[in-house]
Every structure is written in C-alpha cells, then in structure tokens.
Scaffold this motif. Structure first.
Motif, mmCIF file in Angstrom:
data_model
loop_
_atom_site.group_PDB
_atom_site.id
_atom_site.type_symbol
_atom_site.label_atom_id
_atom_site.label_comp_id
_atom_site.label_asym_id
_atom_site.label_seq_id
_atom_site.Cartn_x
_atom_site.Cartn_y
_atom_site.Cartn_z
ATOM 1 N N ARG A 59 -6.013 16.674 132.196
ATOM 2 C CA ARG A 59 -4.700 16.241 131.724
ATOM 3 C C ARG A 59 -3.520 17.130 132.108
ATOM 4 N NH1 ARG A 59 -5.191 15.100 125.451
ATOM 5 N NH2 ARG A 59 -3.011 14.505 125.841
ATOM 6 N N ALA A 60 -3.770 18.319 132.695
ATOM 7 C CA ALA A 60 -2.675 19.254 132.951
ATOM 8 C C ALA A 60 -1.594 18.670 133.850
ATOM 9 C CB ALA A 60 -3.219 20.546 133.558
ATOM 10 N N GLU A 61 -1.991 18.052 134.949
ATOM 11 C CA GLU A 61 -1.003 17.576 135.914
ATOM 12 C C GLU A 61 -0.152 16.441 135.351
ATOM 13 O OE1 GLU A 61 -2.768 16.805 139.684
ATOM 14 O OE2 GLU A 61 -3.512 18.860 139.925
ATOM 15 N N GLU A 62 -0.804 15.489 134.679
ATOM 16 C CA GLU A 62 -0.035 14.363 134.135
ATOM 17 C C GLU A 62 0.884 14.818 133.010
ATOM 18 O OE1 GLU A 62 -2.451 12.024 130.808
ATOM 19 O OE2 GLU A 62 -3.598 12.078 132.685
ATOM 20 N N THR A 63 0.417 15.803 132.193
ATOM 21 C CA THR A 63 1.245 16.295 131.097
ATOM 22 C C THR A 63 2.439 17.082 131.631
ATOM 23 O OG1 THR A 63 -0.728 16.450 129.703
ATOM 24 C CG2 THR A 63 1.245 17.592 128.938
ATOM 25 N N ALA A 64 2.180 17.910 132.674
ATOM 26 C CA ALA A 64 3.277 18.654 133.279
ATOM 27 C C ALA A 64 4.330 17.699 133.839
ATOM 28 C CB ALA A 64 2.743 19.576 134.375
ATOM 29 N N ALA A 65 3.890 16.614 134.469
ATOM 30 C CA ALA A 65 4.820 15.635 135.025
ATOM 31 C C ALA A 65 5.641 14.972 133.919
ATOM 32 C CB ALA A 65 4.059 14.587 135.824
ATOM 33 N N ALA A 66 4.981 14.674 132.809
ATOM 34 C CA ALA A 66 5.678 14.040 131.688
ATOM 35 C C ALA A 66 6.704 14.986 131.082
ATOM 36 C CB ALA A 66 4.664 13.609 130.627
ATOM 37 N N LEU A 67 6.349 16.251 130.974
ATOM 38 C CA LEU A 67 7.285 17.240 130.430
ATOM 39 C C LEU A 67 8.500 17.404 131.334
ATOM 40 C CD1 LEU A 67 4.711 19.898 129.187
ATOM 41 C CD2 LEU A 67 6.303 18.624 127.733
ATOM 42 N N ARG A 69 -5.609 30.089 133.319
ATOM 43 C CA ARG A 69 -5.544 30.153 134.779
ATOM 44 C C ARG A 69 -5.956 28.814 135.371
ATOM 45 N NH1 ARG A 69 -5.537 35.693 136.602
ATOM 46 N NH2 ARG A 69 -5.989 37.163 134.930
ATOM 47 N N GLY A 70 -5.616 28.627 136.615
ATOM 48 C CA GLY A 70 -5.966 27.390 137.301
ATOM 49 C C GLY A 70 -4.751 26.823 138.002
ATOM 50 N N GLU A 71 -4.980 26.188 139.150
ATOM 51 C CA GLU A 71 -3.881 25.636 139.931
ATOM 52 C C GLU A 71 -3.745 24.138 139.658
ATOM 53 O OE1 GLU A 71 -1.812 27.506 141.649
ATOM 54 O OE2 GLU A 71 -2.982 29.246 140.967
ATOM 55 N N TYR A 72 -2.579 23.764 139.163
ATOM 56 C CA TYR A 72 -2.317 22.366 138.845
ATOM 57 C C TYR A 72 -0.902 22.015 139.286
ATOM 58 C CZ TYR A 72 -6.278 23.282 135.800
ATOM 59 O OH TYR A 72 -7.496 23.662 135.311
ATOM 60 N N ALA A 73 -0.739 20.826 139.832
ATOM 61 C CA ALA A 73 0.584 20.377 140.265
ATOM 62 C C ALA A 73 1.534 20.332 139.073
ATOM 63 C CB ALA A 73 0.482 18.997 140.908
ATOM 64 N N GLY A 74 2.741 20.849 139.274
ATOM 65 C CA GLY A 74 3.737 20.821 138.211
ATOM 66 C C GLY A 74 3.747 22.044 137.331
ATOM 67 N N VAL A 75 2.756 22.925 137.487
ATOM 68 C CA VAL A 75 2.697 24.166 136.691
ATOM 69 C C VAL A 75 3.346 25.286 137.487
ATOM 70 C CG1 VAL A 75 1.199 25.907 135.675
ATOM 71 C CG2 VAL A 75 0.666 23.477 135.389
ATOM 72 N N ASP A 76 4.371 25.921 136.906
ATOM 73 C CA ASP A 76 5.116 26.958 137.615
ATOM 74 C C ASP A 76 4.517 28.347 137.461
ATOM 75 O OD1 ASP A 76 7.594 25.415 138.519
ATOM 76 O OD2 ASP A 76 7.519 24.941 136.386
ATOM 77 N N ARG A 77 4.021 28.640 136.260
ATOM 78 C CA ARG A 77 3.577 30.018 136.010
ATOM 79 C C ARG A 77 2.483 30.013 134.959
ATOM 80 N NH1 ARG A 77 7.628 35.230 135.572
ATOM 81 N NH2 ARG A 77 6.002 36.813 135.637
ATOM 82 N N HIS A 78 1.613 31.002 135.033
ATOM 83 C CA HIS A 78 0.518 31.128 134.082
ATOM 84 C C HIS A 78 0.779 32.314 133.153
ATOM 85 C CE1 HIS A 78 -1.117 29.014 137.549
ATOM 86 N NE2 HIS A 78 -2.036 28.490 136.757
ATOM 87 N N VAL A 79 0.369 32.175 131.916
ATOM 88 C CA VAL A 79 0.363 33.299 130.990
ATOM 89 C C VAL A 79 -1.069 33.458 130.497
ATOM 90 C CG1 VAL A 79 2.765 33.233 130.276
ATOM 91 C CG2 VAL A 79 1.135 31.748 129.118
ATOM 92 N N PHE A 80 -1.554 34.672 130.526
ATOM 93 C CA PHE A 80 -2.956 34.919 130.203
ATOM 94 C C PHE A 80 -3.099 36.346 129.719
ATOM 95 C CE2 PHE A 80 -1.979 35.354 134.680
ATOM 96 C CZ PHE A 80 -2.322 36.674 134.942
ATOM 97 N N ALA A 81 -4.242 36.659 129.126
ATOM 98 C CA ALA A 81 -4.498 38.015 128.648
ATOM 99 C C ALA A 81 -4.409 38.978 129.823
ATOM 100 C CB ALA A 81 -5.885 38.092 128.005
ATOM 101 N N GLY A 82 -3.560 39.977 129.688
ATOM 102 C CA GLY A 82 -3.405 40.943 130.758
ATOM 103 C C GLY A 82 -2.230 40.671 131.668
ATOM 104 N N CYS A 83 -1.509 39.560 131.444
ATOM 105 C CA CYS A 83 -0.317 39.321 132.261
ATOM 106 C C CYS A 83 0.780 40.285 131.813
ATOM 107 C CB CYS A 83 0.156 37.878 132.140
ATOM 108 S SG CYS A 83 0.912 37.450 130.556
ATOM 109 N N ASP A 84 1.758 40.511 132.688
ATOM 110 C CA ASP A 84 2.864 41.402 132.341
ATOM 111 C C ASP A 84 3.798 40.641 131.409
ATOM 112 O OD1 ASP A 84 5.336 42.858 132.345
ATOM 113 O OD2 ASP A 84 4.628 43.943 134.099
ATOM 114 N N ALA A 85 3.640 40.851 130.117
ATOM 115 C CA ALA A 85 4.400 40.105 129.125
ATOM 116 C C ALA A 85 5.890 40.386 129.233
ATOM 117 C CB ALA A 85 3.903 40.445 127.722
ATOM 118 N N VAL A 86 6.242 41.634 129.476
ATOM 119 C CA VAL A 86 7.664 41.986 129.555
ATOM 120 C C VAL A 86 8.321 41.264 130.724
ATOM 121 C CG1 VAL A 86 9.289 43.870 129.973
ATOM 122 C CG2 VAL A 86 7.375 44.195 128.394
#
Length: 599
Positions: free
Chosen positions: A548-556, A569-586
């Motif tokens: 559902r990621a791609e269709e939801t991103a398109a709807a948003l 993590r994961g590559e999906y059309a319409g997703v610009d950036r990932h946030v995950f444990a260990g990402c640079d939060a600042v």
C-alpha cells in the motif's frame, strides 16, 4: 536424609558448571534469530558497547578479566578509597553551591543537610563586598567554606581569612578551600594569571591553617567543553602536576604542596563510568605522589554534570542527578555537590535546592549507601573498567606533558582541538539518538508548561566552550516555540497509519517521538486535508508497505502533501525520505522545519 558437606551449601551441585564457550554458543543462537551469523568471540563482540577513549564494555566479565590489585581502602594506590573506614561514619560531605544571596538559602542548606558551602564570588557570582553578608549566621568553625572567585581569588581569600579572625575562629578550626585555580580560570576565560599570589596563599595555609587548602584542580572546564572521562583525568593530572611544581619552586615541601590540592570532577548519569573515573583518578594521583615523594590520597569534590542537564522536561534531571550522586558516593567522593534540577534554566528555587540537598541525604541516611566501603570493589567489570580508564587517562596526561604541560596545551589550542574532536563524535551519537535524552530526544512533551527561573549571573567566558547534550534539539524546539508564538500553532506533520494497530503502532510511536523532538506536532486523527500539516509519514509494517505504500503516497500528494516520509526502509514511488532508528534526527528535523518555513 541428606547430609550437607562441610564446605557450604551446594545449591547447584547437581548441575555441571557452565563454560564461557557454552555461553557464547547461546549468544550465537540469539543473534542468528536476528539475522547475524557470527560465532565464538565475534558473537560476544557483537554485544559489546564502544565507549569514548577507545574503551569497550563487554556483555560478560569473568575472573579472567584481570586488573591490577586495587589494594585496601585507605592505602596506596587508594583505588578503593582515601580512608580505611570509607564513608561509614558520616557519608560524604554535602556541599551546596551558591551564586547569589537568595533569602535564607545559605542557612537553609546548612540547617537541612548541607555540611559545607561552595560560594561563587566576584565575576558570575556574589559580590566580594557581600561575603560577610553571605556568611551571616554561619558557624564558621563548623561549616567548611569553599571559594570560587576566579581572578578575584586573592582578594576573596583575604576577606575570608579576615572574617575568620573577626569572628574569633581559631586557625586550626578553619576548614575548606580558598579555590585558587589559575589554570582552570585560564581554561574558562583564556586569560593567564600570575601564580605567585596562589603560592603565597598556599604557604600561608600550610603554616597557619592546617585544615584549609589553597588550590582547586577543577576538571569541570574540560568536561563542560565536551571532553571524555580520560581527557578529564589527564587534564586534571597535568594541572595537579603543574601546581606541585610551582608550589615546590616557591619553597613548599612536596608534602605541603600536595596537601594544598583538592580535585573537582564531574559525575554523570553513566554510573559505572563515573565510579571507575573516581577510582582511576585516585590511582593516577597516587602514582604521581609516589614518584614525587608526596604521601596521601587525592581529595575529591564531585559535582553532578552540567552537560547532562536538560532545559526541556527539567524534572528528569532529578533522576539524572540521583544516579550521578549514587555513582559519586560509590566511587568514593569526599564531598558531592548536586546541582538543582533547574540549574540549566537560571537561579534555582527553594524547592529545587531542597531536592538537591535531599538527594545526598536520602542516599546516605535512608539507602545506607555509605555503610559499605567501596561497594563496587571486586566487580570484575568495575575493576577492569577502572584499570582501562586509568591507562587511557595516563596516556592523555603523557601527551600533555610531551607538549609542554597544561598551560602550554591551553595556550597552543591543542587541548581545545582534542576536546572539540571528542564532542563532535559524541554529537553524532546524540543527533542519531544513539545516546537518547529522555524528555528531549526521546519521549518529548510538546504540551509541557515551561519551567521559568530568574536568570543566573553570567559565568566567565572567553576560553573553552560550554556544551550541553540537549543543545541541538534545544535549538530546534526554540524554532518551534517562536513559530507557536507568531502563529498560534506548532508546525505539524500527518502520520498516515496503515493496517491494524499491531502493524503500525511501533513505527507510529517512533515517528511521533522523532518529530516531537524537533517541536513538530504529529497528527494521527482525521484526514490529511484536515490536519493542518504540509507533510506526511507512512507508518506500518514492511509487508503492508509492499502492498500500500505507493498508492497511499500518491493519495497524500494528491491531497496536498509536499513531502512524504516512510518510517522504516524500502524504495517506493512517491516516498521522498526515510526515518528509521539510527537516522540523523537533527538533520531530518532541521530540514523539515526549513521546508515548513519555520525559521
């Protein structure tokens, strides 16, 4: 009837002894379930934690983890404490810090558990002319006084000694420290001082006031500049050696010179590292004393770390200072200053001062922490960590000595560079929330009512910087506060939860925590159009993302979302950036606020 053998109670006699190798195999099995194929020592290493100074804590310590003999309490090398009886008689000294003449605060501290006073005078503190007023009603023959007057030390010391004489206090009854620390002052301000007045004070104390010290070796400037435990130890050792040299050159014996020094260290909420640091400090100074021919142990004044104190959700600071105080007591501190929980906000109120006093009182009187001599002694982990930290601190001390000593590395900028490098590495961990700050980078509360205090006197500056763990997140939250004041609302982000609660709760909670750390309010109810947000985050399981990621991103995006994140993590059309444990939060939060127009 079973007869127990004479050698004790064989409670596990029916079970064979477990071996280290068997334990490693069990670890391998657990790691294999998480996708890590490692074996033997590598499996154990996978559970190890890397600390600063090249140290690593392992998941298991055994009798094979040898360390030098710590000796006995009260005997060289004093690892197990400066006194044979430890703190059994009366615990550690409770030393309260004062920078202003708050009504009744000095007497309130002494009447309610405080045993000595730490007075900041002159620049950044109480005016020198008010010293007598500050000590009005204080029994000067009972309460040790510690001065902290920076460039005005000689004048402040003269005023205090004159006050003792005016009050008829016998010289042998005087206790405390005049607080001379020219190298510490230079570290704070960049201004060098002549040592001659300090040598004169030391000589006067040695001859006339046997219970009064003239000099403080303050390691807080290096801790507050972002230094590691080993750097704090090495810099304090180099300072102490510099003072020994200067005092003996001025005519004091080595024994007299060593007797004029009191060392000041920071205690953090990393309890085992603090315990090991204080034990290592005594061991290192014992080595210096042995080589110099100066008997006696290091006297330690320990202060709960200003670096760890947060401005947001400051109530959590009570927990931090409690752990730090426990560590200081277990580590063998002679006296402890607990900074009030609102220290980072300005002048503490009466409630905060009371809590600070009572932290030590409860640990000593109700938790009976001081009734055991060196409670951590004999722990394979603590003994090993003490030894490793002592080695790292000694090596840093040697590099300072090779470069000409403490004054030389301060003036060349080398020490500043070393401390900045350490802080830069630690800042990366803080930004990635590998070192979480409760109430700031973890579990922040945007709706909390700010705790406000009167501004504290401005401390001397111009030398090494003063850092705080919360500084990067504090800057982000300040931007959000300004936006709230200007618009009446915080910047918002929409959390698009997909699937069942079991699928999205973990990642939705993670994303909510992350964005709130930057002052961005997460919205989970209703539609994107009604949320007031300009960006959105997908939150669910990997399986649901695949469906559902791609269709939801398109709807948003169709609904007006300018940016779509994905929690995980994961590559999906319409997703610009990932946030995950260990990402640079600042980095993520700052960029998000920029896009939202929050300056």
């Amino acid at each position: 009837m079973t007869v127990l053998p004479d050698d004790g109670l064989p409670l596990a006699a029916e079970f064979p002894d477990a071996t280290h190798e068997q334990w490693q195999r069990l670890v391998e099995g657990v790691l294999r379930k998480s996708g890590k194929e490692v074996s033997g020592a590598a499996a154990e290493d996978a559970l190890s934690t890397t600390l600063e100074d090249g140290l690593r804590t392992r998941p298991l310590y055994t009798a094979r983890d040898t360390a030098p003999d710590p000796g006995l309490p009260g005997f060289a090398p004093f690892i197990r404490g400066a006194r044979p009886e430890g703190g059994v008689a009366d615990g550690w000294g409770v030393r309260q810090r004062h920078t202003t003449l708050a009504d009744g605060a000095v007497l309130a501290d002494l009447e309610n558990g405080g045993t000595s006073l730490w007075l900041v005078l002159g620049e950044g503190g109480i005016p020198l002319a008010d010293l007598g007023r500050a000590l009005e009603g204080v029994y000067l023959d009972l309460a040790p006084i510690v001065l902290d007057a920076g460039r005005d030390t000689a004048e402040a010391a003269g005023a205090l000694l004159a006050l003792y004489a005016d009050k008829g206090v016998e010289p042998k009854a005087v206790r405390g420290n005049l607080g001379g620390d020219p190298l510490g002052y230079e570290a704070r301000t960049g201004a060098a001082q002549d040592f001659a007045p300090y040598a004169g004070l030391a000589a006067r104390c040695a001859e006339t006031y046997p219970g009064l010290r003239a000099l403080t070796v303050d390691a807080l400037p290096y801790h507050e500049a972002g230094g590691s435990a080993a750097q704090e130890l090495g810099a304090s050792l180099a300072t102490g050696v510099a003072y020994l040299r200067a005092l003996t050159e001025a005519g004091l014996s080595v024994e007299q010179a060593a007797g004029q020094l009191e060392f000041r260290y920071a205690a953090t909420a990393d309890q085992f590292l603090t315990i090991a640091k204080l034990r290592a400090a005594r061991r290192l100074w014992a080595r210096v004393a042995e080589v110099s021919g100066a008997p006696g142990a290091q006297t330690q004044h320990v202060v709960t770390s200003p670096v760890m104190m947060s401005r947001r959700d400051p109530w959590v600071n009570m927990l931090r200072t409690t752990i730090a105080t426990l560590a200081a007591g277990v580590g063998g501190a002679d006296s402890v200053t607990v900074l009030p929980f609102d220290h980072a906000l300005g002048l503490p109120d009466a409630f905060a001062r009371r809590i600070a006093r009572n932290t030590s009182t409860i640990l000593i009187e109700e938790s009976y922490l001081a009734r055991v001599i060196d409670p951590a002694g004999g722990s394979w982990y603590v003994e090993r960590l003490t030894a490793e930290l002592a080695e790292a601190g000694w090596e840093f001390f040697r590099t300072i000595e090779r470069d000409g000593g403490q004054a030389a590395v301060l003036r060349s900028g080398r020490l500043r560079t070393d401390l900045a490098t350490t802080w830069a590495e630690r800042s990366k961990k803080l930004a990635k929330r590998r070192e979480p700050i409760t109430g700031v980078s973890e579990f922040p509360l945007l709706a909390e009512k700010p705790v406000e205090r009167e501004p504290a006197p401005k401390a001397p500056s111009g030398g090494l910087p003063r850092v705080r763990r919360d500084e990067a997140f504090e800057e982000l939250r300040a931007r959000s506060d300004a936006h709230l004041a200007a618009t009446g609302a915080r910047p918002r982000i929409f959390l698009a939860t997909l699937g069942s609660a079991a699928e999205y709760t973990a990642r939705a909670s993670f994303a909510a925590n992350l964005f709130q750390a930057g002052g961005i309010e997460p919205v989970t109810e209703g539609t994107f159009e009604d949320s007031g947000a300009t960006e959105a985050v997908l939150c669910s399981s990997d399986a649901t993302y695949a469906e559902r990621a791609e269709e939801t991103a398109a709807a948003l995006r169709a609904a007006g979302a300018r940016q779509v994140f994905l929690a995980g993590r994961g590559e999906y059309a319409g997703v610009d950036r990932h946030v995950f444990a260990g990402c640079d939060a600042v980095d993520v939060l700052s960029a998000t606020l920029d896009r939202m127009g929050v300056s």
